[in-house]
Design an enzyme around this catalytic site. Structure first.
Site, PDB file in Angstrom:
ATOM      1  N   GLU A   1     -41.313 -86.700 111.053  1.00 23.37           N
ATOM      2  CA  GLU A   1     -41.121 -86.847 112.516  1.00 23.37           C
ATOM      3  C   GLU A   1     -40.860 -85.544 113.269  1.00 23.37           C
ATOM      4  O   GLU A   1     -39.902 -85.429 114.039  1.00 23.37           O
ATOM      5  CB  GLU A   1     -39.996 -87.854 112.799  1.00 23.37           C
TER       6      GLU A   1
ATOM      7  N   HIS B   1     -38.349 -89.594  99.980  1.00 26.05           N
ATOM      8  CA  HIS B   1     -38.246 -89.646 101.444  1.00 26.05           C
ATOM      9  C   HIS B   1     -36.824 -89.295 101.823  1.00 26.05           C
ATOM     10  O   HIS B   1     -35.915 -90.016 101.433  1.00 26.05           O
ATOM     11  CB  HIS B   1     -38.606 -91.044 101.930  1.00 26.05           C
TER      12      HIS B   1
ATOM     13  N   GLU C   1     -44.457 -96.704 105.644  1.00 26.94           N
ATOM     14  CA  GLU C   1     -43.289 -97.510 106.045  1.00 26.94           C
ATOM     15  C   GLU C   1     -43.712 -98.776 106.763  1.00 26.94           C
ATOM     16  O   GLU C   1     -43.148 -99.149 107.787  1.00 26.94           O
ATOM     17  CB  GLU C   1     -42.369 -96.696 106.979  1.00 26.94           C
TER      18      GLU C   1
ATOM     19  N   ASN D   1     -33.007 -95.149 102.295  1.00 28.58           N
ATOM     20  CA  ASN D   1     -32.027 -94.183 102.806  1.00 28.58           C
ATOM     21  C   ASN D   1     -31.546 -93.160 101.783  1.00 28.58           C
ATOM     22  O   ASN D   1     -31.388 -91.994 102.131  1.00 28.58           O
ATOM     23  CB  ASN D   1     -30.786 -94.913 103.352  1.00 28.58           C
ATOM     24  N   ILE D   2     -31.271 -93.586 100.569  1.00 29.24           N
ATOM     25  CA  ILE D   2     -30.376 -92.793  99.718  1.00 29.24           C
ATOM     26  C   ILE D   2     -30.966 -91.505  99.143  1.00 29.24           C
ATOM     27  O   ILE D   2     -30.288 -90.804  98.396  1.00 29.24           O
ATOM     28  CB  ILE D   2     -29.768 -93.637  98.571  1.00 29.24           C
ATOM     29  N   MET D   3     -32.217 -91.194  99.495  1.00 27.90           N
ATOM     30  CA  MET D   3     -32.734 -89.877  99.095  1.00 27.90           C
ATOM     31  C   MET D   3     -32.994 -88.985 100.310  1.00 27.90           C
ATOM     32  O   MET D   3     -33.721 -87.994 100.243  1.00 27.90           O
ATOM     33  CB  MET D   3     -33.970 -90.019  98.197  1.00 27.90           C
ATOM     34  N   LYS D   4     -32.376 -89.352 101.435  1.00 26.63           N
ATOM     35  CA  LYS D   4     -32.434 -88.479 102.616  1.00 26.63           C
ATOM     36  C   LYS D   4     -31.451 -87.320 102.439  1.00 26.63           C
ATOM     37  O   LYS D   4     -30.606 -87.325 101.543  1.00 26.63           O
ATOM     38  CB  LYS D   4     -32.124 -89.318 103.869  1.00 26.63           C
TER      39      LYS D   4
HETATM   40  C1  XIL Z   1     -34.367 -96.172 108.663  1.00 29.06           C
HETATM   41  C2  XIL Z   1     -33.663 -97.069 107.658  1.00 29.06           C
HETATM   42  O1  XIL Z   1     -34.511 -98.152 107.346  1.00 29.06           O
HETATM   43  C3  XIL Z   1     -32.357 -97.565 108.229  1.00 29.06           C
HETATM   44  O2  XIL Z   1     -31.625 -98.275 107.236  1.00 29.06           O
HETATM   45  C4  XIL Z   1     -31.519 -96.397 108.739  1.00 29.06           C
HETATM   46  O3  XIL Z   1     -30.394 -96.872 109.406  1.00 29.06           O
HETATM   47  C5  XIL Z   1     -32.322 -95.510 109.683  1.00 29.06           C
HETATM   48  O4  XIL Z   1     -33.516 -95.113 109.054  1.00 29.06           O
HETATM   49  N1  XIL Z   1     -38.625 -93.855 110.164  1.00 29.06           N
HETATM   50  C6  XIL Z   1     -38.249 -93.307 108.965  1.00 29.06           C
HETATM   51  C7  XIL Z   1     -37.230 -93.989 108.133  1.00 29.06           C
HETATM   52  O5  XIL Z   1     -38.833 -92.317 108.528  1.00 29.06           O
HETATM   53  O6  XIL Z   1     -36.445 -93.085 107.403  1.00 29.06           O
HETATM   54  C8  XIL Z   1     -36.348 -94.881 108.964  1.00 29.06           C
HETATM   55  O7  XIL Z   1     -35.509 -95.624 108.080  1.00 29.06           O
HETATM   56  C9  XIL Z   1     -37.182 -95.784 109.822  1.00 29.06           C
HETATM   57  C10 XIL Z   1     -38.020 -95.001 110.774  1.00 29.06           C
END
Ligand code: XIL
Length: 343
Positions: free
Chosen positions: A124, A72, A238, A36-39
């Site tokens: 996405e 990410h 992922e 999460n923390i680099m979104k």
């Molecule tokens: C998810 C995280 O794992 C969760 O902690 C958060 O609440 C929501 O996002 N596709 C992605 C990721 O590209 O960024 C997502 O990660 C999962 C689905």
């Protein structure tokens, strides 16, 4: 390995067993991704204010341990992580998006040279059911395709910005369900081709949130091959393998989490790794990321509950048990890497 950091519940810095988590990660993996923390919203809360402290702790930890980071994600529609200031932005949206991407990329390039080696630039952007197959989002609304049949402008702007800021990075377009759904894959390849024509993309990320028997290994092979045929890298970004598929219809019951099941799952992780190694030549392998360390940490339980209402305490999708012991699945991946075959 996708990791929790900062003050997330399973943070490798603040959890009660943080140092054991760190040991497992540095022992078994060569690259980390922040779950999460680099979104966007974590790094860029307000227009003129980037907040890198938490990310720097993670990237610094990677550097200290000789690991790299796959970033990410620079652009993602998901509401919880789109910075508020972008939602009703009044100025030049393209310039703002470029500043966002370059502000983030430049920070890590300058402060941690060679550690963040790749980014999911856009995550996405495909969605079925829209007139053109692209997801409607704050980004699409402001920078849609320049003409019918073209790729949304925001995608091109973001990739160009990242390429200009740091040409040494591997830049990925990342999406889900591309191995299960041929329409989604075709759209992803349209994006990849347009960016390739611009010279701004290096690879395609396959999220690979998959199940025990679905999609098929052949589906994986065919999808990877299409990207390889374009001369682009393939990265599994992922991966997790839930032992139940709540989208299969009805209310699927959890199987018994016993030795038989963990062995089947070991074989599944092995076969996916094997088909990746068999299909993607070494120079086009972006690597493989598992979406979380321990089963109890997985995002899937809340995701399944949100999507279907079904509550599962655990769907055992990852490589380590809650007590940090390794599952057979870890050996399955190792067996594929060492050519031992999948059992
Ligand atoms: C998810 C995280 O794992 C969760 O902690 C958060 O609440 C929501 O996002 N596709 C992605 C990721 O590209 O960024 C997502 O990660 C999962 C689905």
């Amino acid at each position: 390995m996708a990791v929790s950091a900062a003050n997330e519940p399973y943070s490798i810095f603040t959890h009660g067993d943080a140092s054991q988590r760190q040991d497992l990660i540095t022992r078994h993996f060569s690259q980390m991704t922040a779950g999460n923390i680099m979104k966007m919203s974590y790094l860029h809360r307000t227009e003129n204010n980037f907040t890198f402290t938490d990310a720097d702790t993670l990237v610094g930890f990677a550097e200290a341990n000789g690991m790299t980071i796959h970033g990410h994600a620079l652009v993602w529609h998901s509401d919880y992580q789109v910075p508020g200031f972008m939602k009703n932005y009044q100025g030049d949206f393209s310039a703002m998006l470029t500043d966002h991407v370059q502000g983030v990329v430049n920070h890590f390039k300058t402060n941690f040279p060679g550690v963040v080696t790749s980014w999911d630039v856009v995550n996405e952007a495909v969605e079925q059911g829209t007139s053109d197959g692209y997801r409607r989002s704050v980004f699409y609304d402001r920078l849609p395709p320049a003409a019918a049949g073209e790729v949304p402008e925001y995608i091109k702007v973001a990739f160009q910005a990242a390429r200009d800021a740091d040409p040494s990075l591997d830049l990925y377009y990342n999406d889900y369900d591309n191995t299960a759904n041929s329409a989604r894959l075709a759209k992803t390849l349209d994006i990849a081709q347009a960016l390739k024509d611009d010279g701004t993309i290096d690879g395609v990320g396959f999220q690979m949130h998959i199940y025990m028997d679905y999609p098929s290994i052949k589906n994986f092979k065919d999808a990877f091959q299409k990207v390889v045929d374009m001369g682009l890298k393939v990265k599994i970004t992922e991966m997790d393998v839930a032992v139940v598929n709540p989208y299969a219809g009805g209310t699927p019951k959890l199987p018994k989490y016993d030795e038989q099941l963990t062995d089947r799952q070991k074989k599944r992780f092995c076969q996916v790794t094997e088909v990746y190694l068999d299909t993607v030549p070494a120079n086009l392998r972006g690597g493989m990321t598992i979406w979380g360390l321990t089963d109890d940490e997985s995002w899937l339980m809340s995701q399944f509950a949100n999507a279907t209402g079904a509550v599962y305490e655990n769907v055992w999708p990852l490589l380590f048990n809650a007590d940090l012991s390794a599952k057979p699945a870890l050996q399955g991946i190792a067996d594929a890497f060492t050519g031992k075959g999948c059992h």
